[in-house]
Design a protein around this motif. Structure first.
Motif: not given
Lengths: 346, 626
Positions: A90-93, A97-99, A104-108, B285-290
Motif C-alpha cells: 500500500i503506497h498511501g491513501n 491522509e487529508v483526515i 490536528p488542525v482543528v484541535l490546534l 512507506l505509507f504516503g511517501y509524498s506526504a
C-alpha cells in the motif's frame, strides 16, 4: 536474519507498564507539598494560565493514549507470521491522509483561540488602582522600589490582597527572571529594558519565588518571598517601613553602627536616617523586619548572620559581599556588634 | 606544475590504502563517515559523563558532588557536546556513509572538502574540550545569553571560558557549512540515472532538507558568535545595554539559528526511521509524498517559530500571539509524519529486530515530546513552564527519545553494510530495553519536577521543595542508561570481530545500498545503477500479483554482486590528500591566538590555513602512474 527469540509478550507488557506509570506519575505531580508547584495556583492570573493548561493537557492525554495505544496494537497485530508473508504493497491513501492532517488542525485551532486571547489578557495593564512597584534584579538579590512612597526594600515583597500589583522589571547586570509560580508566570528582567507584569494575591500569606533565568554562579541562590496582607495590614506595614532608622540605645548595637559607618559596609549599603546611602547592595533600613536575607536564602537569625558576616562568599558562591574576616578586616567583636546593630533595625 | 610535484614530492598525492596514514589522508566518503561516527560516539561518552555528574549532584538536596562553578561548566558543556559534537556529527556520519550509496554515486561531489569538514569538526571539538585544562569549560549555558556571556569575569567566572564557546562553535560551524554545500551538490548533481527527486529514499530527502537548514542557519550563529567575540575581546557593545547595545539581539540571532537547529537534529533520525519502518514491515512507506513534503514544510516553518524560546522576554502580546500560533501549527506536519509511519506498519509483516525496536521506540517517545511541545505554545502557561525541568523533559524526549533512538536504529540497521557483519540481535534488544526503560525512568520524572516548579540550571535545591523523590528516581535511571550503553559497546566490540557475516542484503532492503557487497568496495558501484522506481532494489527483487502483494522474482533474475577483486580496477576514484588536514589545523591555531591575543601565532595559523588551501589547489588530480 535470525528469527527473534524474544517473546512477543514482552513488548506490550513493558509499554503498558510504562504508560500506566507515566499517568500515575503525572497524577502525583498534583500533590500539594511543593511551594513552587504551579499546578496549584493561588491567584487569578496563575489560575487563568492553569485553566488553559488543563484544556491542553487534557487533549494531549487523550491523543497520547490513542496514538500510543494504536501504535502498540498495530505492532502486536501485524507481527510477522511467516517468512513468506506477502503484505499488500500500500503506497498511501489520500483521503486518510487529508483526515489526519485536518484533525490536528482543528484541535490546534480550538486551543489557539483561548491561547491568543489569554496572551492579550496577560499583557494588559491592570484596571483599577494598582500598586506600582519597580523590581530591580541584581546578581543575586531583588530590589523593590515602591512607586510614589519612595520605599526601597529587598528580597521580600509585601503586597495587599485583592489589589493588582503592577511590577516594572529592570536589571542592573545580566538577565534574570521574576517568578512567583503560585501567583503568576515568570517575566524576564533585561538590562536596558523595562518589562512589566501583574501580580494578584487573593489570600493573605507567604508565596515563594525564585529566579528563573540563568544568571551566573549563584543563580540557584536567588530566591524571594511575597507576603500578601489585608489592605489595612499592608498600609500599616508600609507606614512602618517609611520610618527612618534610629540610632540604637544598646551599647553593643551602637558600636555596631560605628563599625558599619567607618568600615566597608557603608560603601555598598543604605540605611535611611544615617549617612549610609549607597545602592549597590540591599537597603538595610528595616533589615530586622525581614525573615530572610542574602537573596532570601538564609533565615534571618544570629547564627546565619554571623556566618554571613564572617565570610559571605563561602556561604553563597560568587557573593558580591566580600569576606568580613579576610577582606574587610573585621574581628569577632566587630561582627557581634554588627549583628546587634542589624538586629536593632526593626 | 607537474615538474614541481615530481621534483619535490610535496604535491604527490598520498597512496596508502591501509593503516593510520590511509585514514588521515582519506577522501572516501565511507571512511569519513566512520571517522565522524567514532568521533561523535567518543564525545557522546564525554557528554554522558557530564550528564552523570549532573545527576549525581542533583540526586539529593544540597548535593556536594559538584560546586556551583563546576556544575555550571558541566551543564553548559553537556548541552554543547550533545548538540554540536554528538547529534549533529552523528547525522553527518550517516549522510557521509549512506548518501552516495543511496543515490547510486561513487563518492560525494567534493571528496577533499568532505575530509576538510571532518578535520575542522574534530579540531573544533578538541578545541572546545581543551578548555577543561585551560581555565575551565564554558559556563554561560549552551545558549550563551548576553550580557552574562559578554561582560567578563565581573558577572561570570573565568577569563576565557566563553571565548572557547564562541570560537569553538565558530570552528564547528565552518565544518557544518562546508559539509552542507557538499551534500546539497551531491544530492542535486550526482544521483544515478533515473533517480528522480521523488524516487529518492526519504533519508536522502531529509538529508537535503537538513543541509539546506544548515546552509542558512549556521551563518546566522556565525554572525552572532563574531559579535560575541568582538564584545568580549575588542570592546564592541553589540549586546551591552549600558552602552546602547541590546541583549535581546543575541537571543533573536541565537534562536533564529537555534530553532532550525532542532530540526537539523531531528530530521536525520526521521529519515532513518522512514527507511527502517518499511523494510521491517515489508511494505513501502505509507504516503511517501506526504512524509517528504511534511519534512520540507517543517524545514520552512522551522524559520518562523524562533521566538517561542523567548515568550518571557517581553516581546509584547502581538509577537507572542504570532509565534504561539506558528508554533502550534508546526505540530501539523509533524503529526502527519507520525500517522504515516504508523500506517506503514498497518497490515505489514513486522519483524522486531533491533533496528525496528529503536524506530518504534523513536515514534513512541517522539509523540510524548511532540505533545509536551504543543503545551509550550500556550503562552500564559508557558510563562510557568519556561526554564523548568518540564522543558528539560520535553527536549530530552525529542532529542534523546527521538534523535538518539533514531540514530541507534540507523546504527543497527546499516552496521552490516558498513562492516560486513551482523550486530548481535539479542544484545541489541537488551540494549534497546535497558535504554528505553532507563530513558523513561530518567526523563519521565523531569515532567513532574518541572510542574512542581524545579527550575533548570540550579546546582542545588532544598529538601522542602517537594523534589527529592523524583530527583532520586531520575538519577537511578541514569545508571540504567549507562548499563545500556555498556551493552551497546560490548555488542559493537564482539560483532566487529565475531559477528555473523552479513550478506549484501541482510534485511531484505528496498534501497540501492543493499545491492552492493557488505562492506561496499571503495568504488561502491561496479556499474552505475539505472533507477526505474522508488525503492528500486525492492522492484528488482519482487514483482506484484493482481492484489498488489509481492511475488519474489526467480533467483538469478536479480543477481547479487559479489566482490570481485579485479573488478573496479579501472574505476577512477578521487586520490587521498593531506591538505584538508593541514588547512583544518590552521583554525584552532588561529582560535587560541585570537583568544589569548597572540598576534604572531595568529599569523602562523593563517599561513597554515592558506598553505593547506594552496597545496590543495596545486596538487595533481591523481597520484602519478608508475
Amino acid at each position: 536474519m535470525n528469527p527473534s527469540r524474544w517473546k512477543a509478550a514482552n513488548l506490550p507488557r513493558a509499554k503498558l507498564v510504562f504508560a500506566t506509570a507515566t499517568l500515575t506519575l503525572l497524577a502525583t505531580a498534583c500533590s500539594k507539598d511543593a511551594p513552587l508547584n504551579f499546578l496549584h495556583p493561588e491567584g487569578p492570573i496563575a489560575r487563568k494560565a492553569d485553566r488553559l493548561w488543563d484544556l491542553t493537557f487534557g487533549i494531549a492525554v487523550v491523543i497520547f493514549v490513542l496514538v500510543e495505544g494504536a501504535l502498540l496494537f498495530v505492532v502486536i497485530k501485524y507481527r510477522q507470521k511467516s517468512k513468506n508473508d506477502a503484505p499488500k504493497q500500500i503506497h498511501g491513501n489520500t483521503r486518510l491522509e487529508v483526515i489526519w492532517t485536518l484533525i490536528p488542525v482543528v484541535l490546534l485551532a480550538a486551543v489557539a483561540i483561548p491561547n491568543v486571547k489569554g496572551i492579550a489578557d496577560l499583557y494588559a495593564k491592570p484596571k483599577g488602582d494598582p500598586l506600582e512597584v519597580t523590581v530591580v534584579a541584581h546578581q543575586w538579590w531583588w530590589e523593590y522600589r515602591y512607586g510614589a512612597s519612595g520605599l526601597v526594600t529587598a528580597n521580600e515583597l509585601h503586597i495587599p490582597v485583592d489589589r493588582p500589583v503592577y511590577l516594572t522589571l529592570e536589571s542592573v547586570d545580566v538577565i534574570h527572571s521574576f517568578w512567583v509560580p503560585k501567583l503568576a508566570g515568570k517575566q524576564d528582567l533585561v538590562p536596558g529594558r523595562k518589562n512589566s507584569m501583574t501580580l494578584i494575591a487573593e489570600k493573605p500569606g507567604e508565596y515563594l519565588g525564585t529566579c528563573a533565568e540563568y544568571c551566573g554562579l549563584s543563580h540557584a541562590n536567588m530566591r524571594l518571598k511575597v507576603f500578601a496582607h489585608e489592605a489595612a495590614d499592608f498600609d500599616e506595614w508600609l507606614d512602618g517601613q517609611l520610618l527612618e532608622a534610629e540610632s540604637p540605645s544598646d551599647s553593643l548595637a551602637a558600636k555596631g553602627e560605628e563599625v558599619f559607618m567607618k568600615g566597608d559596609c557603608v560603601q555598598c549599603h543604605a540605611i535611611k536616617g544615617t549617612e549610609a546611602a549607597a545602592t549597590f547592595a540591599p537597603d538595610l533600613t528595616h533589615f530586622a523586619s525581614r525573615t530572610t536575607f542574602a537573596g532570601s536564602i538564609f533565615p534571618n537569625d544570629t547564627e546565619n548572620l554571623r556566618l554571613w558576616l564572617r565570610d559571605a562568599p563561602s556561604r553563597k558562591p560568587g557573593s558580591k559581599m566580600p569576606s568580613g574576616i579576610k577582606d574587610m578586616g573585621l574581628d569577632d567583636q566587630d561582627i557581634e556588634a554588627l549583628i546587634a546593630y542589624l538586629q536593632s533595625l526593626k | 606544475m607537474a615538474t614541481v610535484a615530481t621534483k619535490t614530492g610535496i604535491f604527490r598525492r598520498p597512496s596508502a590504502k591501509t593503516g593510520l596514514w590511509s585514514w588521515i589522508t582519506t577522501v572516501d566518503h565511507k571512511r569519513i563517515g566512520i571517522l565522524y561516527g567514532y568521533t561523535a560516539f567518543a564525545f557522546f561518552l564525554a557528554g554522558g559523563i557530564e550528564a552523570f555528574l549532573i545527576r549525581l549532584q542533583l540526586a539529593t538536596p544540597e548535593g556536594k558532588v559538584l560546586d556551583a562553578d563546576l556544575y555550571n561548566q558541566m551543564f553548559t558543556t553537556h548541552g554543547v557536546t550533545m548538540i554540536f559534537l554528538v547529534v549533529m556529527p552523528m547525522g553527518a556520519a550517516f549522510f557521509n556513509y549512506l548518501l552516495p550509496l543511496m543515490i547510486g554515486a561513487r563518492d560525494v561531489a567534493f571528496p577533499r572538502l568532505n575530509a576538510l569538514s571532518y578535520w575542522v569538526f574534530l579540531f573544533g571539538g578538541l578545541f572546545l574540550y581543551s578548555s577543561w585544562f585551560l581555565g575551565g569549560a564554558p559556563d554561560g549555558g549552551w545558549f550563551g545569553y548576553a550580557p552574562l556571556s559578554t561582560l567578563g569575569p565581573d558577572v561570570l567566572p573565568g577569563e576565557n571560558r566563553m571565548d572557547f564557546y564562541a570560537i569553538g562553535l565558530q570552528i564547528l560551524g565552518i565544518a557544518s557549512i562546508v559539509a552542507s554545500v557538499n551534500f546539497i551538490v551531491t544530492i542535486i548533481n550526482m544521483r544515478a540515472p533515473g533517480m528522480k527527486l521523488l524516487r529518492m529514499p526519504v533519508f536522502v530527502w531529509m538529508t537535503l532538507v537538513v543541509n539546506f537548514l544548515l546552509l542558512f542557519a549556521m551563518p546566522i550563529i556565525a554572525v552572532a558568535l563574531f559579535m560575541m567575540s568582538f564584545d568580549r575581546n575588542f570592546g564592541t557593545n553589540f549586546f551591552n545595554a549600558a552602552s546602547g547595545g541590546d541583549p535581546i539581539l543575541w537571543q533573536h540571532l541565537f534562536w533564529l539559528f537555534g530553532h532550525p537547529e532542532v530540526y537539523i537534529l531531528i530530521l536525520p533520525a526521521m529519515g532513518i526511521v522512514s527507511e527502517v519502518l518499511p523494510t521491517f514491515s515489508k511494505k513501502p512507506l505509507f504516503g511517501y509524498s506526504a512524509v517528504v513534503f511534511s519534512g520540507i514544510a517543517i524545514g520552512f516553518m522551522g524559520w518562523g517559530v524562533w521566538a517561542h524560546h523567548m515568550f518571557t522576554v517581553g516581546l509584547g502580546s502581538v509577537a507572542n500571539q504570532a509565534f504561539a500560533v506558528s508554533t502550534m501549527f508546526i505540530a501539523v506536519p509533524t503529526g502527519v509524519k507520525i500517522f504515516n509511519w504508523m500506517a506503514t506498519l498497518v497490515r505489514g509483516s513486522i519483524r522486531l529486530n533491533t533496528p525496528m525496536l529503536f524506530s518504534i521506540g523513536f515514534v513512541a517517545m517522539f509523540v510524548i515530546g511532540g505533545l509536551s511541545g504543543v503545551t509550550h505554545s500556550i503562552v500564559p502557561h508557558d510563562t510557568q513552564q519556561q526554564d523548568t525541568y518540564y522543558i528539560v523533559a520535553h527536549f530530552h524526549y525529542v532529542l534523546f527519545g527521538g534523535a538518539i533512538f533514531g540514530l541507534f536504529s540507523g546504527i543497527y540497521y546499516w552496521f552490516p553494510k558498513a562492516f560486513g557483519r551482523m550486530m548481535n540481535d539479542r544484545l541489541g534488544k537488551l540494549h534497546f530495553w535497558l535504554m528505553f526503560i532507563g530513558f523513561n525512568v530518567t526523563f519521565g520524572p523531569f515532567h513532574i519536577l518541572g510542574l512542581k516548579g524545579m527550575p533548570r540550571r540550579y546546582y542545588t535545591y532544598q529538601a522542602d521543595k517537594g523534589w527529592n523523590l523524583w530527583n532520586m528516581v531520575a538519577t537511578v535511571g541514569v545508571f540504567i542508561i549507562m548499563a545500556s550503553i555498556l551493552v551497546f559497546m560490548a555488542n559493537w566490540w564482539i560483532s566487529r570481530r565475531r559477528g555473523r557475516r552479513a550478506s549484501a542484503d541482510p534485511w531484505d532492503g528496498r534501497t540501492l545500498e543493499w545491492t552492493i557487497p557488505s562492506p561496499p568496495p571503495e568504488y561502491n558501484f561496479l556499474e552505475v545503477p539505472r533507477v526505474h522506481h522508488r525503492d528500486d532494489f525492492w522492484h528488482q527483487k519482487y514483482s506484484q500479483d493482481a492484489k498488489g502483494r509481492p511475488v519474489p522474482v526467480p533467483v538469478g533474475a536479480a543477481p547479487e554482486h559479489e566482490a570481485d577483486h579485479d573488478a573496479g580496477h579501472n574505476i577512477h576514484l578521487p586520490s587521498p590528500s593531506y591538505f584538508p588536514l593541514i588547512a583544518a589545523a590552521g583554525l584552532p591555531i588561529m582560535g587560541y591566538s585570537l583568544m589569548y591575543k597572540w598576534w604572531v601565532p595568529l599569523a602562523i595559523g593563517l599561513v597554515v590555513l592558506l598553505a593547506g588551501f594552496y597545496g590543495w589547489i596545486l596538487e595533481p588530480a591523481a597520484e602519478e602512474e608508475h
